[in-house]
Design an enzyme around this catalytic site. Structure first.
Site, PDB file in Angstrom:
ATOM      1  N   ARG A  48       0.867  -1.002   0.102  1.00 30.16           N
ATOM      2  CA  ARG A  48      -0.090  -0.029  -0.010  1.00 30.16           C
ATOM      3  C   ARG A  48       0.821   1.353   0.110  1.00 30.16           C
ATOM      4  O   ARG A  48       0.369   2.614  -0.153  1.00 30.16           O
ATOM      5  CB  ARG A  48      -0.969   0.095   1.127  1.00 30.16           C
ATOM      6  CG  ARG A  48      -1.984   0.935   1.251  1.00 30.16           C
ATOM      7  CD  ARG A  48      -3.024   1.101   2.255  1.00 30.16           C
ATOM      8  NE  ARG A  48      -2.815   0.365   3.440  1.00 30.16           N
ATOM      9  CZ  ARG A  48      -2.191   0.666   4.397  1.00 30.16           C
ATOM     10  NH1 ARG A  48      -1.511   1.945   4.412  1.00 30.16           N
ATOM     11  NH2 ARG A  48      -2.095   0.033   5.384  1.00 30.16           N
ATOM     12  N   TYR A 100     -16.007  17.964 -14.743  1.00 30.43           N
ATOM     13  CA  TYR A 100     -16.202  16.750 -14.329  1.00 30.43           C
ATOM     14  C   TYR A 100     -17.067  16.843 -13.113  1.00 30.43           C
ATOM     15  O   TYR A 100     -16.914  17.156 -12.008  1.00 30.43           O
ATOM     16  CB  TYR A 100     -14.878  15.810 -14.334  1.00 30.43           C
ATOM     17  CG  TYR A 100     -15.382  14.537 -13.984  1.00 30.43           C
ATOM     18  CD1 TYR A 100     -15.883  13.618 -15.441  1.00 30.43           C
ATOM     19  CD2 TYR A 100     -15.126  13.683 -12.763  1.00 30.43           C
ATOM     20  CE1 TYR A 100     -16.181  12.398 -15.117  1.00 30.43           C
ATOM     21  CE2 TYR A 100     -15.664  12.346 -12.905  1.00 30.43           C
ATOM     22  CZ  TYR A 100     -16.041  11.534 -13.904  1.00 30.43           C
ATOM     23  OH  TYR A 100     -16.491  10.400 -13.687  1.00 30.43           O
ATOM     24  N   ASP A 170      -7.145  19.745 -13.854  1.00 31.41           N
ATOM     25  CA  ASP A 170      -7.427  18.482 -14.267  1.00 31.41           C
ATOM     26  C   ASP A 170      -7.095  18.438 -15.858  1.00 31.41           C
ATOM     27  O   ASP A 170      -7.760  19.097 -16.537  1.00 31.41           O
ATOM     28  CB  ASP A 170      -8.833  18.317 -14.099  1.00 31.41           C
ATOM     29  CG  ASP A 170      -9.255  16.864 -14.469  1.00 31.41           C
ATOM     30  OD1 ASP A 170      -8.941  16.382 -15.394  1.00 31.41           O
ATOM     31  OD2 ASP A 170     -10.246  16.264 -13.912  1.00 31.41           O
ATOM     32  N   LYS A 195      -8.307   7.327 -19.286  1.00 27.31           N
ATOM     33  CA  LYS A 195      -8.619   7.729 -20.568  1.00 27.31           C
ATOM     34  C   LYS A 195      -7.582   7.690 -21.546  1.00 27.31           C
ATOM     35  O   LYS A 195      -6.891   6.554 -21.509  1.00 27.31           O
ATOM     36  CB  LYS A 195      -9.265   9.208 -20.599  1.00 27.31           C
ATOM     37  CG  LYS A 195     -10.186   9.328 -19.174  1.00 27.31           C
ATOM     38  CD  LYS A 195     -11.545   9.087 -19.680  1.00 27.31           C
ATOM     39  CE  LYS A 195     -12.504   8.977 -18.079  1.00 27.31           C
ATOM     40  NZ  LYS A 195     -12.657  10.071 -17.577  1.00 27.31           N
TER      41      LYS A 195
HETATM   42  C1  LIG Z   1     -12.963  10.468 -16.024  1.00 30.60           C
HETATM   43  C2  LIG Z   1     -12.675  11.728 -15.503  1.00 30.60           C
HETATM   44  C3  LIG Z   1     -12.446  11.750 -14.225  1.00 30.60           C
HETATM   45  C4  LIG Z   1     -12.629  10.754 -13.371  1.00 30.60           C
HETATM   46  O1  LIG Z   1     -11.466   9.660 -13.525  1.00 30.60           O
HETATM   47  P1  LIG Z   1     -11.754   8.322 -13.113  1.00 30.60           P
HETATM   48  O2  LIG Z   1     -10.357   7.565 -13.526  1.00 30.60           O
HETATM   49  O3  LIG Z   1     -12.836   7.809 -13.827  1.00 30.60           O
HETATM   50  O4  LIG Z   1     -12.091   8.253 -11.524  1.00 30.60           O
HETATM   51  C5  LIG Z   1     -12.048  13.262 -13.806  1.00 30.60           C
HETATM   52  N1  LIG Z   1     -11.973  14.294 -14.379  1.00 30.60           N
HETATM   53  C6  LIG Z   1     -12.104  14.233 -15.869  1.00 30.60           C
HETATM   54  C7  LIG Z   1     -12.021  15.299 -16.786  1.00 30.60           C
HETATM   55  C8  LIG Z   1     -12.570  12.976 -16.467  1.00 30.60           C
HETATM   56  O5  LIG Z   1     -13.072  12.844 -17.626  1.00 30.60           O
END
Ligand SMILES: *Cc1c(COP(=O)(O)O)cnc(C)c1O
Length: 370
Positions: A48, A100, A170, A195
């Site tokens: 962890r 998001y 982000d 993504k």
């Molecule tokens: C998908 C996404 C998230 C969340 O990510 P996860 O890996 O699904 O937890 C956060 N910010 C943006 C802009 C996203 O597209």
């Protein structure tokens, strides 16, 4: 400095050593040998806290981001760690009103009850003045998901720093190749590596990068205590995916340009947005701060039913709520509660051939009718 492709292919791999594998296997263990009592604690002692497979990918992503990378089990785990390590009772957290949705919900549901004022600003709105007063964190998302609006990271960072707040960006839609928020003045960059970074739709993963060792230390501690740690196998798959990020992004951006251009000429479509289009409202700021484009665009059809007909008629566009993968996918965002028109579609251009993709999208749109 070497190019994006070279850095993606070579990042995080150990120096050549005779007999060692070119691609080290994932270290699938929860525990490591500690030695005998009195020995100093080895670097790796519990799964962890750290893992060599994490460090390999962290080294590759950190180099791209221009900071030190701390991996998390998902993008939301990364955002959650940023919020937990920067929020203070009585000091505001400022978030995009159109970003998001779960980042906003997390702050509103879990931080506000602890006495943290939560304020929102539209991505393309004004991020200065009273909204920054007493703030401890400003979280930007540019280009925003799903609207693909853009804000000026350097300008907001200057205002936020003057107000005493840290700035996190982000960077999920932009990717670590598309934009370097730390260079533009941000303190933290977060990403959902579910993504484009992993890129094959087979893992859920996230990271935060920072240049300040104090922030990095806080994030690592937050990860060990919070427990939102990535699995070594997911980490290994993401590292393999990262190797082709440069190639995938190039094809996805070319496909996005072709699809966006074709969509604009279709009578069933309105409000096509892709920051790479020269006359997109976000283009000027995006072109100044982004290094390259990506495959995520949006457009609007007349209704939810029109989107359903489009998805049914298309043979190449799959209906899925993620983006940045090999396959082109589309998502009607209102169904998830985004404050957007019912017919708004976020489309993630994949790595198909542009001619096939454009032909398929146009044929599916003709099936929609006007
Ligand atoms: C998908 C996404 C998230 C969340 O990510 P996860 O890996 O699904 O937890 C956060 N910010 C943006 C802009 C996203 O597209």
């Amino acid at each position: 400095m070497v190019g994006d492709g070279t850095r993606c292919v070579h990042g995080g791999y150990p120096a050549a050593e005779p007999g060692a594998p070119l691609h080290p296997a994932p270290v699938l263990t929860s525990a490591f040998h500690l030695g005998v009592p009195g020995d100093p604690l080895p670097r790796d002692f519990y799964g962890r806290v750290d893992n060599p497979t994490w460090r390999a990918l962290e080294s590759a992503i950190g180099e791209l981001d221009g900071g030190e990378c701390v991996l998390f089990s998902s993008g939301m785990a990364a955002i959650s760690a940023v919020l937990r390590t920067t929020a203070r009772p009585g000091r505001a957290v400022v978030l995009p009103a159109d970003g998001y949705h779960l980042a906003r919900t997390l702050a509103e549901e879990e931080l506000a009850p602890l006495g943290v004022p939560v304020r929102t600003v539209p991505t393309a709105g004004y991020w200065g003045g009273a909204v920054l007063e007493g703030a401890s964190l400003v979280l930007l998302e540019t280009p925003s998901n799903p609207g693909l609006e853009v804000c000026d990271i350097a300008a907001v960072a200057a205002l936020a720093h003057a107000a005493g707040a840290l700035v996190a960006v982000d960077n999920t839609t932009a990717t670590p190749l598309g934009q370097h928020p730390l260079e533009l003045g941000a303190d933290l960059v977060v990403s959902s590596d579910t993504k484009a970074v992993s890129g094959h739709g087979d893992v859920v993963l996230g990271h935060v990068s920072a240049a300040d060792p104090v922030l990095v230390g806080r994030l690592r501690a937050a990860r060990s205590r919070g427990g939102a740690v990535p699995g070594p196998l997911e980490t290994w798959l993401a590292h393999r995916g990262l190797g082709t990020l440069d190639l995938r992004l190039e094809r996805q951006a070319a496909n996005a340009r072709a699809v966006a251009t074709a969509l604009r000429g279709h009578p069933a479509v309105s409000d096509v947005r892709w920051p790479g289009l020269e006359d997109d409202p976000a283009h000027a700021v995006a072109a100044r701060q982004m290094r390259r484009w990506n495959g995520v665009l949006r457009f609007t059809l007349a209704s939810a039913a029109a989107v359903a007909r489009f998805l049914e008629a298309s043979r190449l566009v799959c209906s899925a709520t993620s983006f940045g993968g090999l396959r082109t996918s589309a998502d009607r965002r209102e169904r998830w509660g985004d404050a957007v028109p019912p017919g708004l579609v976020r489309l993630s251009a994949g790595c198909e051939d542009a001619t096939d993709l454009v032909a398929d999208v146009l044929a599916a749109l003709d099936a929609v009718g006007r």
